[in-house]
Design a protein around this motif. Structure first.
Motif, PDB file in Angstrom:
ATOM      1  N   GLN A 297       5.718   4.943   4.167  1.00  0.00           N
ATOM      2  CA  GLN A 297       5.545   6.358   4.450  1.00  0.00           C
ATOM      3  C   GLN A 297       6.875   7.050   4.272  1.00  0.00           C
ATOM      4  N   ILE A 298       6.957   7.928   3.287  1.00  0.00           N
ATOM      5  CA  ILE A 298       8.190   8.654   2.985  1.00  0.00           C
ATOM      6  C   ILE A 298       8.267   9.898   3.867  1.00  0.00           C
ATOM      7  N   GLY A 299       9.427  10.109   4.460  1.00  0.00           N
ATOM      8  CA  GLY A 299       9.647  11.346   5.187  1.00  0.00           C
ATOM      9  C   GLY A 299       9.502  11.258   6.688  1.00  0.00           C
ATOM     10  N   PRO A 300       9.533  12.401   7.367  1.00  0.00           N
ATOM     11  CA  PRO A 300       9.671  12.436   8.816  1.00  0.00           C
ATOM     12  C   PRO A 300       8.399  12.172   9.606  1.00  0.00           C
ATOM     13  N   GLU A 301       7.243  12.204   8.994  1.00  0.00           N
ATOM     14  CA  GLU A 301       5.996  12.124   9.750  1.00  0.00           C
ATOM     15  C   GLU A 301       5.544  10.677   9.980  1.00  0.00           C
ATOM     16  N   GLN A 302       6.448   9.833  10.461  1.00  0.00           N
ATOM     17  CA  GLN A 302       6.099   8.438  10.683  1.00  0.00           C
ATOM     18  C   GLN A 302       5.010   8.291  11.753  1.00  0.00           C
ATOM     19  N   GLY A 303       5.149   9.004  12.847  1.00  0.00           N
ATOM     20  CA  GLY A 303       4.154   8.915  13.919  1.00  0.00           C
ATOM     21  C   GLY A 303       2.783   9.371  13.469  1.00  0.00           C
ATOM     22  N   LYS A 304       2.726  10.487  12.762  1.00  0.00           N
ATOM     23  CA  LYS A 304       1.444  10.988  12.264  1.00  0.00           C
ATOM     24  C   LYS A 304       0.827  10.017  11.266  1.00  0.00           C
ATOM     25  N   ALA A 305       1.667   9.437  10.415  1.00  0.00           N
ATOM     26  CA  ALA A 305       1.159   8.496   9.421  1.00  0.00           C
ATOM     27  C   ALA A 305       0.592   7.249  10.088  1.00  0.00           C
ATOM     28  N   LEU A 306       1.271   6.743  11.107  1.00  0.00           N
ATOM     29  CA  LEU A 306       0.781   5.556  11.814  1.00  0.00           C
ATOM     30  C   LEU A 306      -0.550   5.850  12.493  1.00  0.00           C
ATOM     31  N   GLU A 307      -0.674   7.022  13.093  1.00  0.00           N
ATOM     32  CA  GLU A 307      -1.941   7.407  13.724  1.00  0.00           C
ATOM     33  C   GLU A 307      -3.045   7.561  12.684  1.00  0.00           C
ATOM     34  N   PHE A 308      -2.705   8.168  11.548  1.00  0.00           N
ATOM     35  CA  PHE A 308      -3.666   8.348  10.461  1.00  0.00           C
ATOM     36  C   PHE A 308      -4.174   7.003   9.959  1.00  0.00           C
ATOM     37  N   TYR A 309      -3.268   6.046   9.749  1.00  0.00           N
ATOM     38  CA  TYR A 309      -3.690   4.729   9.280  1.00  0.00           C
ATOM     39  C   TYR A 309      -4.515   3.995  10.327  1.00  0.00           C
ATOM     40  N   GLU A 310      -4.139   4.154  11.583  1.00  0.00           N
ATOM     41  CA  GLU A 310      -4.897   3.508  12.660  1.00  0.00           C
ATOM     42  C   GLU A 310      -6.345   3.990  12.682  1.00  0.00           C
ATOM     43  N   GLU A 311      -6.538   5.293  12.503  1.00  0.00           N
ATOM     44  CA  GLU A 311      -7.871   5.879  12.661  1.00  0.00           C
ATOM     45  C   GLU A 311      -8.673   5.920  11.362  1.00  0.00           C
ATOM     46  N   GLU A 312      -7.996   6.097  10.223  1.00  0.00           N
ATOM     47  CA  GLU A 312      -8.708   6.413   8.990  1.00  0.00           C
ATOM     48  C   GLU A 312      -8.630   5.353   7.896  1.00  0.00           C
ATOM     49  N   VAL A 313      -7.641   4.476   7.940  1.00  0.00           N
ATOM     50  CA  VAL A 313      -7.431   3.565   6.811  1.00  0.00           C
ATOM     51  C   VAL A 313      -7.637   2.113   7.212  1.00  0.00           C
ATOM     52  N   LEU A 314      -6.942   1.647   8.230  1.00  0.00           N
ATOM     53  CA  LEU A 314      -7.013   0.228   8.603  1.00  0.00           C
ATOM     54  C   LEU A 314      -8.422  -0.250   8.920  1.00  0.00           C
ATOM     55  N   PRO A 315      -9.298   0.562   9.549  1.00  0.00           N
ATOM     56  CA  PRO A 315     -10.645   0.064   9.837  1.00  0.00           C
ATOM     57  C   PRO A 315     -11.420  -0.382   8.600  1.00  0.00           C
ATOM     58  N   SER A 316     -11.070   0.147   7.424  1.00  0.00           N
ATOM     59  CA  SER A 316     -11.774  -0.256   6.198  1.00  0.00           C
ATOM     60  C   SER A 316     -11.432  -1.674   5.763  1.00  0.00           C
ATOM     61  N   PHE A 317     -10.396  -2.257   6.357  1.00  0.00           N
ATOM     62  CA  PHE A 317      -9.979  -3.592   5.961  1.00  0.00           C
ATOM     63  C   PHE A 317     -10.081  -4.598   7.100  1.00  0.00           C
ATOM     64  N   GLN A 318     -10.807  -4.242   8.131  1.00  0.00           N
ATOM     65  CA  GLN A 318     -10.952  -5.139   9.285  1.00  0.00           C
ATOM     66  C   GLN A 318     -12.341  -5.761   9.324  1.00  0.00           C
TER      67      GLN A 318
END
Length: 318
Positions: A297-318
């Motif tokens: 994740q490039i840039g300052p929004e590390q926290g938002k990106a981690l939350e986004f992946y937790e809710e929207e991306v990672l579940p597709s691979f679990q």
């Protein structure tokens, strides 16, 4: 089954922030972390470059189960392989075997700082091979002397060593180094979904894990993400071998004047906030043959990106 990881960019964040984001990445469900090893950032706008082994020690002590890797270090010029072997052994002990050691032939940006000559790639590959042999000897915990073409060690012994000799995952961006990774390494490390690199690695007998990094920038809008990447990560769009040959952030900044906003918009860095675009990017890497895929994740929004992946991306691979 694929494992998904998160990049801790030592070019963009200080040591305490990197440890904080690593702890959060474990909480949201990532399988592993990769920390970059840089003496300099690529461009001065990135602004940081903490000593990676201190960061890895912090991650080892502050996380519980997530795998931790250095992606990647160059154990040939800036730091003698005897000292790198010492650092790896201690880190692996602290992480209770959760550590992954990635190596590469390096970039002039980081390795020229001691005043040593920056060799051509074929020589750097020979140096890497010899350093790997020396480090493996040291990890046996026996008294070691080595008088090679590039390195000397005299009566060196590591007393603090892990129960198992660490695996060495070799970074490769083309078939020559991928062949070496397959013949001498314990795994492959790459950037981007390069299927031809996997093929060259496996053709050379490589059977270990295959890592690749994908770049993204999650933001409230695609335009905002493109602006962030253009400002903070223009180095990702500098063509050819310049990334290995330029010696300073100032040179990268000069080269980055060739990169415009359209290059970012049309490039492979994911700037679309649609979760499916991020999912598709990961699936493309899996289809190319990689079993360890991690996102930067490039840039300052590390926290938002981690939350986004937790809710929207990672579940597709679990």
């Amino acid at each position: 089954m694929v494992e998904l990881g998160f990049t801790l960019s030592s070019e963009e964040y200080g040591p305490n922030e990197l440890v904080e984001y690593g702890v959060r990445a474990e909480e949201v469900g990532f399988d592993f972390l990769s920390v970059s090893d840089h003496f300099h950032p690529w461009v001065s706008a990135q602004g940081e470059s903490p000593f990676v082994w201190s960061v890895l020690a912090g991650l080892a002590s502050q996380t519980d189960e997530i795998e931790i890797g250095v992606g990647v270090t160059c154990p040939t010029i800036r730091i003698h392989p005897v000292n790198v072997a010492h650092a790896v052994a201690t880190t692996d002990v602290m992480a209770d075997g959760r550590f992954t050691f990635g190596v590469g032939t390096g970039e002039n940006l980081n390795e020229h700082v001691t005043g040593e000559k920056w060799p051509e790639h074929d020589v750097r590959l020979e140096m890497l091979s010899e350093s790997m042999d020396l480090m493996r000897d040291l990890w046996d915990g026996e008294n070691t002397s080595h008088h090679g073409e590039y390195y000397t060690a005299e009566n060196a012994r590591l007393y603090t060593i892990p129960e198992e000799i660490p695996e060495i995952v070799v970074s490769a961006f083309g078939p020559q180094t991928a062949k070496m990774a397959g013949e001498e390494g314990d795994g492959l490390w790459c950037s981007g979904p390069k299927g031809e690199v996997v093929e060259a690695y496996e053709d050379a007998g490589g059977e270990g894990p295959k890592y690749t990094q994908l770049h993204c920038c999650y933001a409230d809008s695609e335009d905002e993400a493109i602006d962030t990447v253009h400002e903070l990560w223009p180095n990702g769009f500098i063509p050819g071998e310049l990334g290995q040959e330029l010696p300073s952030p100032a040179h990268f900044q000069q080269a980055a004047t060739m990169v415009d906003r359209e290059d970012v918009a049309e490039g492979s860095t994911v700037t679309d906030p649609d979760p499916q675009t991020h999912i598709d990017s990961i699936e493309q890497a899996i289809d190319a043959g990689y079993d360890h895929v991690y996102v930067h994740q490039i840039g300052p929004e590390q926290g938002k990106a981690l939350e986004f992946y937790e809710e929207e991306v990672l579940p597709s691979f679990q």
